[in-house]
Scaffold this motif. Sequence first.
Motif, short mmCIF file in Angstrom:
data_model
loop_
_atom_site.label_atom_id
_atom_site.label_comp_id
_atom_site.label_asym_id
_atom_site.label_seq_id
_atom_site.Cartn_x
_atom_site.Cartn_y
_atom_site.Cartn_z
N LEU A 1 0.82 -1.11 0.09
CA LEU A 1 -0.14 -0.05 -0.09
C LEU A 1 0.87 1.20 -0.15
O LEU A 1 0.50 2.34 -0.79
CB LEU A 1 -0.94 0.09 1.25
CG LEU A 1 -2.20 -1.07 1.21
CD1 LEU A 1 -2.94 -1.16 2.46
CD2 LEU A 1 -2.77 -0.82 -0.09
N LEU B 1 3.89 1.59 -1.25
CA LEU B 1 4.37 1.75 -2.71
C LEU B 1 3.48 2.39 -3.37
O LEU B 1 3.43 3.12 -4.33
CB LEU B 1 5.01 0.70 -3.24
CG LEU B 1 6.29 0.07 -2.35
CD1 LEU B 1 6.89 -1.10 -2.97
CD2 LEU B 1 7.52 1.07 -2.91
N LEU B 2 2.14 1.84 -3.47
CA LEU B 2 1.04 2.15 -4.43
C LEU B 2 0.79 3.63 -4.28
O LEU B 2 0.60 4.58 -4.99
CB LEU B 2 -0.20 1.37 -4.13
CG LEU B 2 -1.33 1.72 -5.34
CD1 LEU B 2 -0.97 1.20 -6.53
CD2 LEU B 2 -2.45 1.05 -4.72
N LEU B 3 0.48 4.08 -2.92
CA LEU B 3 0.18 5.09 -2.63
C LEU B 3 1.29 6.36 -2.94
O LEU B 3 0.95 7.68 -3.17
CB LEU B 3 -0.33 5.55 -1.04
CG LEU B 3 -1.56 4.74 -0.63
CD1 LEU B 3 -1.79 4.90 0.77
CD2 LEU B 3 -2.74 4.83 -1.72
N ALA B 4 2.40 5.88 -3.12
CA ALA B 4 3.58 6.72 -3.37
C ALA B 4 3.64 7.00 -4.71
O ALA B 4 4.68 7.62 -5.06
CB ALA B 4 5.17 6.24 -2.60
N THR B 5 2.99 6.18 -5.66
CA THR B 5 2.98 6.40 -7.17
C THR B 5 2.61 7.68 -7.58
O THR B 5 1.71 8.16 -7.38
CB THR B 5 2.25 5.29 -7.66
OG1 THR B 5 2.49 4.10 -7.18
CG2 THR B 5 2.27 5.12 -9.12
N PRO B 6 3.65 8.34 -8.40
CA PRO B 6 3.42 9.74 -8.72
C PRO B 6 2.34 9.62 -9.96
O PRO B 6 2.15 8.36 -10.49
CB PRO B 6 4.82 10.04 -9.40
CG PRO B 6 5.39 8.66 -9.62
CD PRO B 6 5.04 7.79 -8.60
N PRO B 7 1.72 10.47 -10.01
CA PRO B 7 0.44 10.51 -11.28
C PRO B 7 1.13 10.03 -12.46
O PRO B 7 2.32 10.63 -12.94
CB PRO B 7 -0.11 11.76 -11.12
CG PRO B 7 0.31 12.30 -10.02
CD PRO B 7 1.82 11.90 -9.41
N VAL C 1 -6.63 2.18 4.59
CA VAL C 1 -6.61 2.89 3.27
C VAL C 1 -7.87 3.13 2.58
O VAL C 1 -8.60 2.40 2.42
CB VAL C 1 -5.48 3.05 2.49
CG1 VAL C 1 -5.63 1.56 1.91
CG2 VAL C 1 -5.18 3.77 1.36
N LYS D 1 -5.49 5.70 -7.51
CA LYS D 1 -3.80 5.34 -7.75
C LYS D 1 -3.78 4.08 -8.65
O LYS D 1 -2.86 4.12 -9.44
CB LYS D 1 -3.19 4.77 -6.56
CG LYS D 1 -3.06 6.14 -5.43
CD LYS D 1 -1.82 7.06 -6.13
CE LYS D 1 -1.49 8.02 -5.27
NZ LYS D 1 -0.40 8.86 -5.76
N ALA E 1 -4.31 5.54 -12.19
CA ALA E 1 -3.20 6.55 -12.70
C ALA E 1 -1.98 5.84 -12.89
O ALA E 1 -1.06 6.55 -13.50
CB ALA E 1 -3.04 7.51 -11.63
N SER E 2 -1.82 4.44 -12.53
CA SER E 2 -0.50 4.00 -12.69
C SER E 2 -0.43 3.18 -13.78
O SER E 2 -1.36 2.64 -14.45
CB SER E 2 -0.15 2.94 -11.35
OG SER E 2 -0.38 3.82 -10.03
N ARG F 1 4.57 0.09 -13.34
CA ARG F 1 4.98 0.84 -11.84
C ARG F 1 4.12 -0.50 -11.11
O ARG F 1 4.57 -0.30 -9.88
CB ARG F 1 4.01 2.13 -12.25
CG ARG F 1 3.81 2.72 -10.54
CD ARG F 1 5.35 3.06 -9.80
NE ARG F 1 5.22 3.17 -8.32
CZ ARG F 1 6.16 3.11 -7.48
NH1 ARG F 1 7.16 2.57 -7.76
NH2 ARG F 1 5.57 3.18 -6.34
N VAL G 1 5.49 -2.21 -7.89
CA VAL G 1 4.74 -2.12 -6.28
C VAL G 1 4.68 -3.57 -5.90
O VAL G 1 4.96 -3.85 -4.72
CB VAL G 1 3.47 -1.49 -6.48
CG1 VAL G 1 2.47 -1.69 -5.42
CG2 VAL G 1 3.51 0.00 -6.83
#
Lengths: 195, 254
Positions: free
Chosen positions: A178, A180-186, B81, B89, B92-93, B97, B101
């Motif tokens: 989670l 890493l996923l939330l830290a993903t840039p747009p 979360v 997310k 958008a990934s 990416r 993850v």
Amino acid sequence: MMSVESDVAIKVRKALQIMLTPKVRNPGVKGWELKRAIGKDYHTVIQALNTEIDKLGLTVKIVGESGELSPQAEQEQLDNARFYIIFKEPLTTREASPSGMSIDDMAALAITLSYLTSKRGKAPAKEVEKMLKEKLPRWKVEWNIRRFIRKGYILKDDDGNLVIGWRSLVEVDFKSLLTLLLATPPKEQEPVEPR
Amino acid sequence: MPEDNMEKVLKIVEALRAVIGSSSDPFNVNVKEHIEALRRLLPEWKELDEILADVEAMALLSRIVELQEKWVRYQASSLYVDPLLVELKIVASTPERLAEVFAGSWHPILKIEQVSKMELMNAINYWNRLLPFDKRFVEEFGQQRGLASFDAKRLVEMKILTEEELNRRFWEVYGELKPMLDLHGKVDYWKFVEGKDSNETIARAVILSHIVSSGLASIEVKPLEDNIFIVKPKLSKQPRSVAITISRPDRRET
């Protein structure tokens, strides 16, 4: 007479053998099986084994009904838990590729597990499929779900819900997933072709 | 208990089951309100079914309370979360990416995939004890039997037909076939012999073979099209035998 050190060393080797030997169904070994093979003090042997394999970047993970357990947990809990040897550090996508999982497969597993985690470990299969279809072709979505179920990453219950499976509980660090996923840039915007 | 009261309880049970079966928020259920409703209806329960419905509703409400407790615990945990944020997310990934993850949180299980000496010995012992394929299932299923053929005598023995009946059925089936041949010139074999059950199909096929042997009709086989037709008798042609196998009497199989 055998010294205590050599006795422990033999038991450590025996424990390693039992834990790595292929099983008919799922990998790992039950606590009571270790107890039967190496004696009542098997949790002490497992701690010694953990110290040894730590040098190789490996660790023992104990998973009970309520989740991960420490080697100091209650005897009864340990007896009924399952013991695995896992990689201590996570892999990169390049290192993970030879395992038979493509980039798409890993992405599908990331989507499935993070979605299920956000839904407290369970969600209707249709919702998960809808999320996967955002990134993967329809045929691959169904194929991947069947594959993840077969491998134990997810389960399907009688009500048509997907649930986090035993293998995910052993192999996946959900907190890291989670984070890493939330830290993903747009996603960078793709350039629009002029008409 | 009046019908509408029972309906109220069943509606509560249904609503609670829906929440338990899905991953929706258990706090959407107003437990206090449902308990109040059940308490008001309690004095009216008389039949066993009514009491059981009430017990089921109460059991489901206690399950909801349990889910509410778990929900609070989960929201307080580090794994909580917002699902909407996760969805955003994911959308958008890129797949690359998302693969990173997963790989970044993946600690594969270590196992050996190698045949040991003991497994090898087990395999050799198994192989040496294994019977040849043709002898393997004799005990369970008996000797394998080849295809059998039927004639009128055999059908009489099997009590599918009697001799008198055979004559009667012969003319009955011919009476059915003749107008069809006169009208169309040929009739599909399988459509014609198909009876209401397997015995009937076998009986019709045997009777038809007698009709053909008597020279009242003929058989035309089209192997390329996988078709068999019953046609009018062809006297000019040299008679020959045609074997038609009925493996599953209710299904065509040549």
